[in-house]
Design an enzyme around this catalytic site. Structure first.
Site, PDB file in Angstrom:
ATOM      1  N   GLN A  48      41.939  33.999  47.718  1.00 54.35           N
ATOM      2  CA  GLN A  48      40.659  34.160  48.436  1.00 54.35           C
ATOM      3  C   GLN A  48      39.655  33.135  47.916  1.00 54.35           C
ATOM      4  O   GLN A  48      38.548  33.042  48.414  1.00 54.35           O
ATOM      5  CB  GLN A  48      40.101  35.563  48.193  1.00 54.35           C
ATOM      6  N   ASN A  49      40.053  32.386  46.870  1.00 54.99           N
ATOM      7  CA  ASN A  49      39.099  31.473  46.226  1.00 54.99           C
ATOM      8  C   ASN A  49      39.037  30.137  46.958  1.00 54.99           C
ATOM      9  O   ASN A  49      40.001  29.705  47.579  1.00 54.99           O
ATOM     10  CB  ASN A  49      39.493  31.252  44.756  1.00 54.99           C
ATOM     11  N   ILE A  50      37.895  29.472  46.786  1.00 55.51           N
ATOM     12  CA  ILE A  50      37.649  28.214  47.494  1.00 55.51           C
ATOM     13  C   ILE A  50      37.584  27.047  46.515  1.00 55.51           C
ATOM     14  O   ILE A  50      37.139  25.965  46.859  1.00 55.51           O
ATOM     15  CB  ILE A  50      36.317  28.301  48.280  1.00 55.51           C
ATOM     16  N   ASP A  51      38.013  27.281  45.257  1.00 57.29           N
ATOM     17  CA  ASP A  51      37.750  26.317  44.176  1.00 57.29           C
ATOM     18  C   ASP A  51      38.865  25.311  43.928  1.00 57.29           C
ATOM     19  O   ASP A  51      38.716  24.403  43.097  1.00 57.29           O
ATOM     20  CB  ASP A  51      37.409  27.054  42.874  1.00 57.29           C
ATOM     21  N   HIS A  70      40.418  32.055  52.641  1.00 60.28           N
ATOM     22  CA  HIS A  70      38.975  31.909  52.884  1.00 60.28           C
ATOM     23  C   HIS A  70      38.560  30.442  52.886  1.00 60.28           C
ATOM     24  O   HIS A  70      37.379  30.127  52.738  1.00 60.28           O
ATOM     25  CB  HIS A  70      38.165  32.700  51.837  1.00 60.28           C
ATOM     26  N   GLY A 117      42.882  39.812  39.761  1.00 60.49           N
ATOM     27  CA  GLY A 117      41.443  39.529  39.733  1.00 60.49           C
ATOM     28  C   GLY A 117      40.741  39.641  41.070  1.00 60.49           C
ATOM     29  O   GLY A 117      39.936  38.781  41.405  1.00 60.49           O
ATOM     30  N   THR A 118      41.022  40.715  41.798  1.00 61.48           N
ATOM     31  CA  THR A 118      40.266  40.932  43.044  1.00 61.48           C
ATOM     32  C   THR A 118      39.861  42.400  43.136  1.00 61.48           C
ATOM     33  O   THR A 118      40.644  43.286  42.787  1.00 61.48           O
ATOM     34  CB  THR A 118      41.061  40.506  44.302  1.00 61.48           C
ATOM     35  N   SER A 119      38.633  42.620  43.642  1.00 60.04           N
ATOM     36  CA  SER A 119      38.165  43.999  43.803  1.00 60.04           C
ATOM     37  C   SER A 119      38.804  44.649  45.032  1.00 60.04           C
ATOM     38  O   SER A 119      38.592  45.832  45.275  1.00 60.04           O
ATOM     39  CB  SER A 119      36.636  44.025  43.926  1.00 60.04           C
ATOM     40  N   PRO A 137      40.943  43.748  34.789  1.00 62.25           N
ATOM     41  CA  PRO A 137      40.399  44.591  33.716  1.00 62.25           C
ATOM     42  C   PRO A 137      39.778  45.892  34.214  1.00 62.25           C
ATOM     43  O   PRO A 137      39.632  46.838  33.440  1.00 62.25           O
ATOM     44  CB  PRO A 137      39.329  43.710  33.059  1.00 62.25           C
TER      45      PRO A 137
END
Ligand code: OAD
Length: 269
Positions: free
Chosen positions: A105-108, A123, A215-217, A242
């Site tokens: 989902q990251n754009i980095d 995304h 690492g996603t909600s 976490p």
């Protein structure tokens, strides 16, 4: 996480021949990029109603360019200087050992920087510049290009603000050229998912043996439905985070700590 959870996860990964890894902002947290919804996350400082849609951003460009500039510096700055962390590296290593699809989902662009080749950016990407309407690809920006844009915004900031000055500073990202208006290939709230990445992501979720969510909600749809798609089609699911559990196995911890150990032990190293 019990020792039993850990053993099961290691065994499951060591047998798996077809893995899908699904990542969110948490995978890049240890590269210095803020998540959205944790304490101090982007959306706690910049309300998504204003900043996560094109209409809101255009509105700010006209009425409050200084606030928009602040937001752009916060988004672009960390991505411009980021490098992959051990979590990204472990996922790239996994792909080198067995068929693996990365859905992010990251754009980095950090999965690609770590060496992952099969990455579905559902995304979109901040680094890919496209025509505004038809989303025709125009060029790919580098992290150095982003650093230069951040410098230009900061320079203009010092000399006082107008929307026009901001537009000039961000011209490589948003502007007008012989092909019409251009922008980064981003999916904001209300936009359709990036294609063909999204269709391929659904297929990858449905066809994998093991689905690892990192690492996603799991709170933004339709991306958040992928874990259920995978489970409904027979995959086992592991969640690495976490705070947010779920999945058949929850490995509670950070990506940079858990992923390298998991991949190493699954490969018998
Ligand atoms: P969120 O900010 O909603 O969730 C980040 C998750 O990462 C949380 O579950 C944290 O517990 C976890 N986390 C934090 N640090 C971590 C670490 N070091 N290792 C592993 N996990 C960690 O971010 P996303 O779920 O990615 O979309 O957000 C989904 C979408 O919402 C984004 O793609 C973006 C946003 O609005 C659009 O803008 C369209």
């Amino acid at each position: 996480m019990t020792p039993d959870d850990w053993e099961r996860a290691v065994a499951r990964l060591s047998w798996a021949t077809n893995v899908t890894v699904f990542t969110g902002a948490g995978i890049s947290a240890e590269s210095g990029i803020a998540t959205f919804r944790d304490d101090g996350g982007f959306w706690t400082r910049f309300p998504p109603e204003e900043f996560a849609n094109w209409k809101g951003l255009l509105h700010l460009a006209v009425l409050d360019p200084a606030r928009l500039a602040e937001f752009l510096i916060e988004v672009l700055g960390p991505i411009a200087t980021a490098s992959p962390n051990p979590g990204h590296a472990a996922i790239a290593k996994l792909e080198g050992r067995r068929p693996t699809t990365v859905i992010t989902q990251n754009i980095d662009g950090l999965h690609q920087s770590a060496g992952s080749r099969h990455v579905l950016e559902v995304h979109g990407s901040l680094l890919e510049i496209v025509t505004w309407l038809g989303k025709e690809p125009l060029r790919t920006l580098t992290r150095e290009d982003l650093q230069e844009i951040v410098r230009r915004i900061q320079d203009k900031c010092r000399s006082g603000w107008s929307g026009f000055q901001l537009l000039k500073a961000v011209e490589p990202l948003f502007g007008l050229s012989s092909r019409g208006f251009h922008r980064p290939n981003l999916v904001l709230f209300g936009d359709a998912m990036a294609e063909p990445a999204w269709s391929q992501a659904i297929s990858a979720a449905r066809s994998c043996e093991l689905f690892i969510s990192v690492g996603t909600s799991q709170s933004v749809y339709p991306a958040a439905m992928l874990i259920e798609e995978a489970r409904d089609h027979g995959a086992e699911t592991i969640v690495i985070d976490p705070q947010i559990g779920g999945g058949d196995i929850w490995l509670r911890g950070t990506a940079g700590d858990i992923l390298p150990r998991l991949v190493q032990e699954a490969d018998g190293e």
